[in-house]
Design a protein around this motif. Structure first.
Motif, mmCIF file in Angstrom:
data_model
loop_
_atom_site.group_PDB
_atom_site.id
_atom_site.type_symbol
_atom_site.label_atom_id
_atom_site.label_comp_id
_atom_site.label_asym_id
_atom_site.label_seq_id
_atom_site.Cartn_x
_atom_site.Cartn_y
_atom_site.Cartn_z
ATOM 1 N N GLY A 8 74.750 14.704 -16.039
ATOM 2 C CA GLY A 8 73.790 13.885 -15.323
ATOM 3 C C GLY A 8 72.383 14.068 -15.849
ATOM 4 O O GLY A 8 72.160 14.727 -16.863
ATOM 5 N N THR A 9 71.463 13.477 -15.138
ATOM 6 C CA THR A 9 70.050 13.552 -15.491
ATOM 7 C C THR A 9 69.367 14.540 -14.558
ATOM 8 O O THR A 9 69.597 14.521 -13.348
ATOM 9 C CB THR A 9 69.389 12.162 -15.364
ATOM 10 N N TYR A 10 68.535 15.385 -15.147
ATOM 11 C CA TYR A 10 67.829 16.417 -14.403
ATOM 12 C C TYR A 10 66.360 16.395 -14.767
ATOM 13 O O TYR A 10 65.962 15.832 -15.792
ATOM 14 C CB TYR A 10 68.413 17.806 -14.715
ATOM 15 N N GLY A 61 68.953 14.992 -20.061
ATOM 16 C CA GLY A 61 70.335 14.762 -19.675
ATOM 17 C C GLY A 61 71.244 15.902 -20.081
ATOM 18 O O GLY A 61 71.061 16.481 -21.159
ATOM 19 N N LEU A 62 72.183 16.234 -19.212
ATOM 20 C CA LEU A 62 73.244 17.180 -19.535
ATOM 21 C C LEU A 62 74.511 16.359 -19.728
ATOM 22 O O LEU A 62 74.941 15.658 -18.812
ATOM 23 C CB LEU A 62 73.459 18.186 -18.400
ATOM 24 N N THR A 63 75.065 16.421 -20.911
ATOM 25 C CA THR A 63 76.276 15.659 -21.190
ATOM 26 C C THR A 63 77.453 16.544 -21.548
ATOM 27 O O THR A 63 78.585 16.232 -21.204
ATOM 28 C CB THR A 63 76.035 14.659 -22.335
ATOM 29 N N GLU A 64 77.190 17.647 -22.212
ATOM 30 C CA GLU A 64 78.246 18.558 -22.642
ATOM 31 C C GLU A 64 78.158 19.805 -21.767
ATOM 32 O O GLU A 64 77.542 20.797 -22.133
ATOM 33 C CB GLU A 64 78.108 18.868 -24.115
ATOM 34 N N VAL A 65 78.756 19.710 -20.585
ATOM 35 C CA VAL A 65 78.542 20.709 -19.536
ATOM 36 C C VAL A 65 79.150 22.078 -19.835
ATOM 37 O O VAL A 65 78.948 23.018 -19.075
ATOM 38 C CB VAL A 65 79.022 20.185 -18.164
ATOM 39 N N GLU A 66 79.869 22.196 -20.940
ATOM 40 C CA GLU A 66 80.397 23.501 -21.329
ATOM 41 C C GLU A 66 79.396 24.265 -22.206
ATOM 42 O O GLU A 66 79.614 25.422 -22.532
ATOM 43 C CB GLU A 66 81.735 23.344 -22.070
ATOM 44 N N GLN A 67 78.283 23.630 -22.553
ATOM 45 C CA GLN A 67 77.300 24.249 -23.433
ATOM 46 C C GLN A 67 76.154 24.902 -22.661
ATOM 47 O O GLN A 67 75.912 24.595 -21.501
ATOM 48 C CB GLN A 67 76.723 23.208 -24.395
ATOM 49 N N MET A 104 87.109 23.708 -15.866
ATOM 50 C CA MET A 104 85.821 23.822 -15.189
ATOM 51 C C MET A 104 84.710 24.021 -16.224
ATOM 52 O O MET A 104 84.872 24.741 -17.195
ATOM 53 C CB MET A 104 85.848 24.986 -14.194
ATOM 54 N N ALA A 105 83.580 23.413 -15.999
ATOM 55 C CA ALA A 105 82.433 23.541 -16.890
ATOM 56 C C ALA A 105 81.865 24.951 -16.813
ATOM 57 O O ALA A 105 81.666 25.485 -15.738
ATOM 58 C CB ALA A 105 81.370 22.525 -16.494
ATOM 59 N N GLU A 106 81.613 25.541 -17.963
ATOM 60 C CA GLU A 106 81.077 26.895 -17.989
ATOM 61 C C GLU A 106 79.684 26.946 -18.617
ATOM 62 O O GLU A 106 79.191 28.019 -18.931
ATOM 63 C CB GLU A 106 82.035 27.832 -18.730
#
Length: 118
Positions: free
Chosen positions: A61-63, A93-99, A1-3
């Motif tokens: 995704g894009t925000y 853009g969010l690409t590395e969702v664990e960051q 899961m992305a944190e």
């Protein structure tokens, strides 16, 4: 899961202080569609009380963050006929969702800047 998570910090560079009471809206962008995710208001430190996207809620995704700069500046005494900025959109853009993604805004009545902070 992305944190990972998303935060911001708004500074009023003309006054040299945090921008308290500034409304921020977060949208998810898919193609030409824009979906409102949440609306928050900055506290006395120019930050939101909780992350805009808390841990575990980041998805790639894009925000777009839309900062209600005009409302804030009017509240600081800038007359409507002197207002240069209104809404300040920042699309990213969010690409590395664990960051941790931090998108600060440096705001003045006649300009702004942003960057990926830490």
């Amino acid at each position: 899961m992305a944190e990972g998570f998303l935060t911001t910090h708004v500074l009023d560079t003309a006054k040299g202080c945090p921008a308290k009471g500034l409304t921020i809206r977060l949208y998810a962008i898919t193609g030409s569609e824009r979906k409102l995710i949440r609306t928050m208001i900055t506290n006395a430190d120019g930050r939101t009380d909780t992350p805009i996207l808390p841990q575990g809620q980041c998805e790639a995704g894009t925000y777009e963050l839309v900062f209600a700069a005009g409302d804030y500046l009017r509240g600081q005494g800038i007359a409507e006929d002197k207002l240069f900025l209104d809404e300040v959109p920042v699309r990213f853009g969010l690409t590395e969702v664990e960051q941790h993604y931090h998108v600060p805004l440096l705001l003045s009545p006649y300009g702004y800047s942003t960057y990926r902070g830490s």
